[in-house]
Structure formats: C-alpha cells, structure tokens
Motif scaffolding. Structure first.
Motif, PDB file in Angstrom:
ATOM      1  N   GLN A 234      -0.564   4.186  -5.657  1.00  0.00           N
ATOM      2  CA  GLN A 234       0.607   4.092  -4.799  1.00  0.00           C
ATOM      3  C   GLN A 234       0.941   2.638  -4.481  1.00  0.00           C
ATOM      4  O   GLN A 234       0.084   1.752  -4.547  1.00  0.00           O
ATOM      5  CB  GLN A 234       0.397   4.883  -3.504  1.00  0.00           C
ATOM      6  CG  GLN A 234       0.374   6.384  -3.714  1.00  0.00           C
ATOM      7  CD  GLN A 234       0.266   7.153  -2.412  1.00  0.00           C
ATOM      8  OE1 GLN A 234       0.506   6.620  -1.329  1.00  0.00           O
ATOM      9  NE2 GLN A 234      -0.093   8.429  -2.508  1.00  0.00           N
ATOM     10  N   PHE A 235       2.190   2.410  -4.102  1.00  0.00           N
ATOM     11  CA  PHE A 235       2.695   1.062  -3.823  1.00  0.00           C
ATOM     12  C   PHE A 235       1.832   0.353  -2.781  1.00  0.00           C
ATOM     13  O   PHE A 235       1.500  -0.822  -2.935  1.00  0.00           O
ATOM     14  CB  PHE A 235       4.144   1.174  -3.331  1.00  0.00           C
ATOM     15  CG  PHE A 235       4.818  -0.148  -3.096  1.00  0.00           C
ATOM     16  CD1 PHE A 235       5.401  -0.851  -4.145  1.00  0.00           C
ATOM     17  CD2 PHE A 235       4.884  -0.691  -1.819  1.00  0.00           C
ATOM     18  CE1 PHE A 235       6.024  -2.061  -3.927  1.00  0.00           C
ATOM     19  CE2 PHE A 235       5.506  -1.900  -1.590  1.00  0.00           C
ATOM     20  CZ  PHE A 235       6.077  -2.595  -2.643  1.00  0.00           C
ATOM     21  N   GLN A 236       1.452   1.076  -1.734  1.00  0.00           N
ATOM     22  CA  GLN A 236       0.712   0.463  -0.641  1.00  0.00           C
ATOM     23  C   GLN A 236      -0.682   0.007  -1.056  1.00  0.00           C
ATOM     24  O   GLN A 236      -1.296  -0.826  -0.377  1.00  0.00           O
ATOM     25  CB  GLN A 236       0.572   1.456   0.530  1.00  0.00           C
ATOM     26  CG  GLN A 236       1.895   1.878   1.143  1.00  0.00           C
ATOM     27  CD  GLN A 236       2.485   3.097   0.450  1.00  0.00           C
ATOM     28  OE1 GLN A 236       2.209   3.354  -0.725  1.00  0.00           O
ATOM     29  NE2 GLN A 236       3.293   3.847   1.175  1.00  0.00           N
ATOM     30  N   SER A 237      -1.209   0.546  -2.162  1.00  0.00           N
ATOM     31  CA  SER A 237      -2.563   0.204  -2.595  1.00  0.00           C
ATOM     32  C   SER A 237      -2.610  -1.099  -3.387  1.00  0.00           C
ATOM     33  O   SER A 237      -3.686  -1.651  -3.615  1.00  0.00           O
ATOM     34  CB  SER A 237      -3.149   1.336  -3.445  1.00  0.00           C
ATOM     35  OG  SER A 237      -3.271   2.521  -2.675  1.00  0.00           O
ATOM     36  N   ALA A 238      -1.444  -1.596  -3.819  1.00  0.00           N
ATOM     37  CA  ALA A 238      -1.401  -2.872  -4.540  1.00  0.00           C
ATOM     38  C   ALA A 238      -1.622  -4.014  -3.548  1.00  0.00           C
ATOM     39  O   ALA A 238      -1.408  -3.864  -2.335  1.00  0.00           O
ATOM     40  CB  ALA A 238      -0.062  -3.026  -5.249  1.00  0.00           C
ATOM     41  N   SER A 239      -2.048  -5.154  -4.041  1.00  0.00           N
ATOM     42  CA  SER A 239      -2.254  -6.309  -3.161  1.00  0.00           C
ATOM     43  C   SER A 239      -0.916  -6.748  -2.568  1.00  0.00           C
ATOM     44  O   SER A 239       0.157  -6.475  -3.121  1.00  0.00           O
ATOM     45  CB  SER A 239      -2.879  -7.463  -3.940  1.00  0.00           C
ATOM     46  OG  SER A 239      -1.943  -8.002  -4.864  1.00  0.00           O
TER      47      SER A 239
END
Length: 423
Positions: free
Chosen positions: A161-166
């Motif tokens: 998911q987007f939120q898991s990217a740095s």
C-alpha cells in the motif's frame, strides 16, 4: 470535427503523461498500482500484467491511476454479500468474484461473514447457503478480485500500500505527475523549434503597423526599434506587449531607435476587452528573427518552459491582489483555445499542448488538499512531525479540498461558457 479530435488528443496526452509519472514512480517504490486507466466511464478493454490492470474506458477524456491504500481505492466487499471463490490445489483463494455479470468455472459460492486482505489475508463465510458452519479460506497475497463491473484487479495487502512506502518515495510519487508535465512541455517546445527550422523570436523592432491604429497616429514607423517604455528598458517583445496591455487609455512614452537616432514618441493604447478584462492595444506587430543553430533549438525547450512558468507564477501572484474567475480556465476554455490553435496547424497545437501541460503541472502543485501539492504539503508536515498524520484527519482535509475544487470547477466552467459562447 477537427477541433473535437484535436481536443481529445491534446487532453488525452496531458492526462496520460501526468498519470504515467505517478504510475512509474509508484511501481519503482514498491507501491501496487491496481489499475491504470485511459479514459473514464464503462470499461471497453482490460489487460492484467505484473500486478496492474490496464483498462481502456469509453469516454476519451482523462484517466487515472489507482494506487493501493489511497482514499480513492477500496474493495466493495460487505458482510452478507454472495461471492464466488476460486481456489488452487492447496485450497488457497486465487480469485474472488463480486460480479454477477461474470461466472467463473469451479467457483465456490460463499456468503461473506468476515475478511482481511491487509494483513491476515483470509475470507470467511458460509458455503452454498449452509449457515450451520462458517468456513475460513486463506487468500493468496496476489489474489485477484473481479469487481462488480467485471474488472479484475489485484488485492492490496498492507506491504504494497501507498502508506507502506518510505516518505521520500511517497513524495517523489506525488510530485512525479507534475514533473512529467514539465518534461512534456520541454519536449513539445523542442519539437516546435524543429518544425519551424529554428527558434523564432519576436524583437522589439516593429515589423507591421495597422492602419489608423494608435501607433500609426502617433507617428511610429516600420523598422523602429522600441528601446524603452516610460524610461523602463524593454529587451523582448513580450516585455513591450506587457507594458502596452497593462495601460489601456494611458499615455506611454516610447523611446525608439530610428536610423541610429533616438526619438521619444507618445502613444496612447486604445482600450479593448480581452477575456473579460480591459487591455491596451497600439496596433503593432513585431519583426521576427530565426536562429537556426542546433544549440538554440536544443535550448528552446528549457528556456520557453521556464518563461511560461514565470508568467504563470506572476498571474498567480496577481490573483492574491484581485481574484477574478476570468483568470482561470477549465475544459471549455481549453476547447476554445484548441479550436483556435487547430486553425493554424500542428505548430500552434503543439505550442498549446506545452502551455497547457505547464499549467496543469503548476496547478496540481498548489497546496490544496486533493491536489498533488496538497499531498506534498502533508508529506512535509509528516517529515517535520516525524510521524504520519491521522488518516481520518487526512481524509477530511481531502474531502474539503475536493469539495472546494468541484465548486470552483462549476463556477469556472459556467464563467467560461458565458465568456466564449455568449459574449
């Protein structure tokens, strides 16, 4: 018909290039792009590869990228919903059918009671209407969901998911759409220079004078080089034109060079209404020159893109001192500009494409929730706070920003219709 086709092509290129920026950097950041759509509305064609479903939709205006975990991405499962589960030999779910338009061979009919596609990866329910026993199935990390319209997309576990990217990768992904628009403008202006055989520039030397115009009545002549306006030096015709446009019905003192002699000539621009605003005109056309060098052609894309960006920022700055809907333009204005550009051929259309691409890039970077700039602003706040913003608060800000943009779009569109069709 030519205008309609040109408009669809120009608008389609702008949106595709913008969305491709988000798509490309999302994929590089490990963010799952569930769908990349060209067009809007009902699906015409779909193809799934490497986690992404590529769709072509019926309305050839716009497009979008569905990144896992964002507010515009979500599964439509609900408790009590009948679904079809396709399992592999190990009994792990590989496909979940939510659509009543598609029948899957060997799908197990299940009435859903619970599910988790974020972390635990399971789905629970009652098989074949038997409510006496609840059955739990493990779901494959890359399982597909057949949505109600028949589109197959991959589920979105938390790790993709987007939120898991740095934070840095999220910021780059948010900025990438606008960046691509700026790159498109550079390429477009470069193509314009190639098609023209060089870089065409307008000098401050007068090439033509309209009969009975303020310039003719004041005594200006073809070949005069305008050096100053009211003691302010002008180096380009754009600067000269800006001085004239900003002073309707006001006397201007032109310092001109004629046969190596400086003369001062007083000119009063006549007042005209352009796009709902008063502007000055004196009736002169600049003499043009062409630089055929390779260096000039290569540099034109960068120089012209920067020049347009500066002009747009000046307009935005001026809007704070006196806002007017006439300073903005929506799809109707774009259509009108496209209609005019199409009459003059490919060079005008490509120039318009570059101009609109820069506009789209800059507008998307404005710090308004729901726009890329608003998302970047929240990224910066997160970097300062060193912790993510509450998802509910972020969602509320996005909804407020979206509502503001929708109201503004309606007002701008109505204003454009009045300006371009009823003036």
């Amino acid at each position: 018909m030519t205008t309609i086709v040109t408009f669809i092509i120009v608008f389609g290129i702008l949106v595709f290039v913008h969305e491709f920026g988000h798509y490309f950097f999302a994929k590089r950041s490990g963010i799952l792009v569930r769908e990349f759509s060209i067009g809007m509305g009902p699906k015409i064609y779909a193809y799934h590869k490497n986690g992404t479903t590529y769709t072509l939709r019926i309305l050839p205006l716009g497009g979008y990228v569905r990144m896992a975990g964002l507010e515009d991405d979500g599964d439509t499962l609900a408790k009590g919903m009948p679904v079809g589960l396709v399992v592999n030999e190990q009994g792990i779910v590989e496909k979940i059918n939510l659509s009543d338009k598609i029948s899957l061979l060997n799908a197990i009919p299940v009435e859903v009671s619970d599910w988790d596609f974020d972390q635990a990866l399971f789905i629970k329910g009652y098989e074949n209407g038997d409510e006496s026993e609840e059955v739990t199935y493990q779901v494959d990390h890359d399982a597909l969901i057949v949505e109600k319209d028949g589109t197959e997309v991959q589920i979105a576990p938390l790790d993709v998911q987007f939120q898991s990217a740095s934070l840095l990768n999220r910021m780059i992904t948010n900025f990438a759409g606008a960046m691509n628009n700026f790159l498109l403008a550079i390429v477009a202006f470069f193509v314009v220079a190639l098609l023209q055989g060089g870089v065409v520039s307008s000098t401050t030397t007068i090439g033509q004078i309209q009969a009975n115009s303020p310039a003719a009545k004041a005594g200006l002549k073809v070949g005069d080089q305008v050096v100053k306006v009211n003691q302010t030096k002008v180096a380009t015709f754009t600067e000269l034109s800006s001085k004239i446009t900003a002073n309707p019905n006001k006397q201007l003192k032109f310092t001109v060079k004629r046969h190596n002699t400086l003369k001062t000539i007083t000119v009063t621009p006549k007042k005209v209404i352009s796009n709902g605003k008063a502007a000055g005109q004196v009736g002169i056309v600049a003499k043009q020159k062409i630089d055929h060098s390779l260096g000039a052609i290569l540099g034109y894309g960068f120089k012209e893109t920067w020049s347009v960006m500066v002009q747009i920022f000046q307009v935005l700055r001026n809007m704070f001192s006196g806002f007017s809907l006439n300073d903005l333009g929506g799809p109707v204005a774009m259509y009108s500009f496209t209609s005019q550009a199409a009459k003059y051929g490919p060079v005008s259309v490509i120039t318009l494409l570059a101009f609109l691409s820069i506009n789209l890039g800059i507008v998307n970077l404005l710090p308004i929730p729901a726009l890329d700039g608003g998302k970047l602003l929240l990224n910066f706040i997160e970097a300062i706070r060193r912790k993510p913003i509450d998802p509910e608060k972020e969602m509320l800000l996005t909804l407020i920003g979206f509502a503001f943009l929708m109201i503004l779009m309606v007002l701008v569109t109505w204003n454009d219709i009045q300006r371009y069709f009823f003036r």
